[in-house]
Scaffold this motif. Structure first.
Motif, PDB file in Angstrom:
ATOM      1  N   ASP A  29       1.494   1.701   0.376  1.00 50.20           N
ATOM      2  CA  ASP A  29       2.357   2.729   0.936  1.00 50.20           C
ATOM      3  C   ASP A  29       1.969   2.931   2.401  1.00 50.20           C
ATOM      4  O   ASP A  29       1.048   2.291   2.903  1.00 50.20           O
ATOM      5  N   ALA A  30       2.672   3.825   3.082  1.00 49.25           N
ATOM      6  CA  ALA A  30       2.442   4.021   4.512  1.00 49.25           C
ATOM      7  C   ALA A  30       1.016   4.483   4.801  1.00 49.25           C
ATOM      8  O   ALA A  30       0.427   4.088   5.809  1.00 49.25           O
ATOM      9  N   THR A  31       0.437   5.298   3.926  1.00 51.87           N
ATOM     10  CA  THR A  31      -0.940   5.747   4.138  1.00 51.87           C
ATOM     11  C   THR A  31      -1.914   4.587   4.034  1.00 51.87           C
ATOM     12  O   THR A  31      -2.869   4.500   4.813  1.00 51.87           O
ATOM     13  N   ASP A  32      -1.694   3.674   3.093  1.00 53.90           N
ATOM     14  CA  ASP A  32      -2.564   2.499   2.962  1.00 53.90           C
ATOM     15  C   ASP A  32      -2.621   1.707   4.263  1.00 53.90           C
ATOM     16  O   ASP A  32      -3.681   1.219   4.653  1.00 53.90           O
ATOM     17  N   LEU A  33      -1.496   1.590   4.942  1.00 55.38           N
ATOM     18  CA  LEU A  33      -1.443   0.823   6.191  1.00 55.38           C
ATOM     19  C   LEU A  33      -2.378   1.406   7.242  1.00 55.38           C
ATOM     20  O   LEU A  33      -2.938   0.680   8.054  1.00 55.38           O
ATOM     21  N   CYS A  34      -2.563   2.721   7.210  1.00 54.58           N
ATOM     22  CA  CYS A  34      -3.406   3.398   8.200  1.00 54.58           C
ATOM     23  C   CYS A  34      -4.887   3.101   8.027  1.00 54.58           C
ATOM     24  O   CYS A  34      -5.687   3.388   8.925  1.00 54.58           O
ATOM     25  N   PHE A  35      -5.276   2.540   6.896  1.00 57.56           N
ATOM     26  CA  PHE A  35      -6.680   2.269   6.623  1.00 57.56           C
ATOM     27  C   PHE A  35      -7.045   0.791   6.710  1.00 57.56           C
ATOM     28  O   PHE A  35      -8.176   0.415   6.417  1.00 57.56           O
ATOM     29  N   LEU A  36      -6.110  -0.046   7.117  1.00 59.08           N
ATOM     30  CA  LEU A  36      -6.414  -1.465   7.291  1.00 59.08           C
ATOM     31  C   LEU A  36      -7.206  -1.658   8.579  1.00 59.08           C
ATOM     32  O   LEU A  36      -6.982  -0.979   9.575  1.00 59.08           O
ATOM     33  N   SER A  37      -8.129  -2.606   8.562  1.00 60.43           N
ATOM     34  CA  SER A  37      -8.925  -2.896   9.762  1.00 60.43           C
ATOM     35  C   SER A  37      -8.089  -3.691  10.762  1.00 60.43           C
ATOM     36  O   SER A  37      -7.031  -4.245  10.424  1.00 60.43           O
ATOM     37  N   ALA A  38      -8.577  -3.762  11.976  1.00 63.24           N
ATOM     38  CA  ALA A  38      -7.901  -4.547  13.019  1.00 63.24           C
ATOM     39  C   ALA A  38      -7.787  -6.005  12.591  1.00 63.24           C
ATOM     40  O   ALA A  38      -6.752  -6.647  12.817  1.00 63.24           O
ATOM     41  N   LEU A  39      -8.833  -6.550  11.983  1.00 63.60           N
ATOM     42  CA  LEU A  39      -8.784  -7.940  11.533  1.00 63.60           C
ATOM     43  C   LEU A  39      -7.741  -8.142  10.442  1.00 63.60           C
ATOM     44  O   LEU A  39      -7.002  -9.129  10.454  1.00 63.60           O
ATOM     45  N   GLU A  40      -7.676  -7.205   9.497  1.00 56.15           N
ATOM     46  CA  GLU A  40      -6.670  -7.307   8.435  1.00 56.15           C
ATOM     47  C   GLU A  40      -5.268  -7.202   9.006  1.00 56.15           C
ATOM     48  O   GLU A  40      -4.372  -7.972   8.619  1.00 56.15           O
ATOM     49  N   LEU A  41      -5.062  -6.266   9.918  1.00 53.42           N
ATOM     50  CA  LEU A  41      -3.735  -6.118  10.528  1.00 53.42           C
ATOM     51  C   LEU A  41      -3.327  -7.392  11.254  1.00 53.42           C
ATOM     52  O   LEU A  41      -2.206  -7.883  11.074  1.00 53.42           O
ATOM     53  N   ALA A  42      -4.223  -7.927  12.079  1.00 52.02           N
ATOM     54  CA  ALA A  42      -3.888  -9.139  12.840  1.00 52.02           C
ATOM     55  C   ALA A  42      -3.515 -10.286  11.908  1.00 52.02           C
ATOM     56  O   ALA A  42      -2.551 -11.019  12.162  1.00 52.02           O
ATOM     57  N   GLU A  43      -4.251 -10.437  10.828  1.00 54.68           N
ATOM     58  CA  GLU A  43      -3.950 -11.515   9.873  1.00 54.68           C
ATOM     59  C   GLU A  43      -2.586 -11.297   9.224  1.00 54.68           C
ATOM     60  O   GLU A  43      -1.779 -12.225   9.118  1.00 54.68           O
ATOM     61  N   LEU A  44      -2.304 -10.069   8.820  1.00 52.06           N
ATOM     62  CA  LEU A  44      -1.019  -9.772   8.184  1.00 52.06           C
ATOM     63  C   LEU A  44       0.137  -9.897   9.178  1.00 52.06           C
ATOM     64  O   LEU A  44       1.241 -10.300   8.802  1.00 52.06           O
TER      65      LEU A  44
END
Length: 188
Positions: A29-44
């Motif tokens: 959900d939208a809250t989960d997205l706020c807790f992803l690390s920079a590395l996880e975000l970049a990969e996704l």
């Protein structure tokens, strides 16, 4: 599998342990997205499983939800953030090299000069200062593609161990209401 830290509920300032982040992006959900690390975000982002605009909107919504109770952000730069997120999204869809922080949400302490964004430094002396230049750290983060969410609270001129100041007041500790959030980066 990652787990989220304790999450503050802005409405009543109660605290609960959150559930683990689902392993699949389509289950987040939208809250989960706020807790992803920079590395996880970049990969996704690279895998085109997430959009920088989607993440930026989720984080801005979270700031809108929690900031009235926490007072962590002095200034939110939503329009700038969404513009930078759209630029990052276009970069991920193109063939050119992608900046190392493209689409990664960030904030800066309200001591750092940022062109066109109010920088109070927690002081009545600069409560309405809008710099016409970026400090080197801001310029480098922008050049690296980071998404500027806004400025976080700090004590006057960053000189003490809590984030209270006479411009916007203190940041409230999300984990222990009634206790300081610390300083000089209490808003962060």
């Amino acid at each position: 599998r990652l787990s989220r830290p304790f999450v503050a509920q802005a409405q009543n300032r109660t605290f609960t342990r959150a559930t683990p982040i689902p392993p699949k992006v389509n289950q987040m959900d939208a809250t989960d997205l706020c807790f992803l690390s920079a590395l996880e975000l970049a990969e996704l982002y690279r895998e085109r499983k997430l959009s920088p605009v989607e993440v930026t909107r989720a984080v801005l919504d979270r700031i809108d939800q929690l900031n009235p109770a926490l007072n962590a952000f002095v200034t939110v730069s939503a329009d700038l953030a969404l513009g930078q997120a759209r630029t990052a999204e276009e970069a991920y869809g193109g063939r050119d090299p992608i900046a190392p922080l493209a689409g990664i949400p960030m904030s800066l302490k309200d001591l750092v000069a940022t062109r066109g964004i109010r920088t109070t430094r927690g002081s009545l002396l600069s409560a309405d200062w809008i710099p016409d230049f970026d400090a080197p750290v801001a310029a480098r983060l922008y050049a690296a593609g980071a998404v500027m969410l806004g400025k976080t609270n700090t004590p006057e001129l960053g000189w003490k161990g809590d984030s209270g100041n006479r411009v916007v007041g203190p940041t409230h500790n999300p984990w222990k209401p009634g206790q300081t959030a610390g300083g000089s980066s209490g808003g962060a």
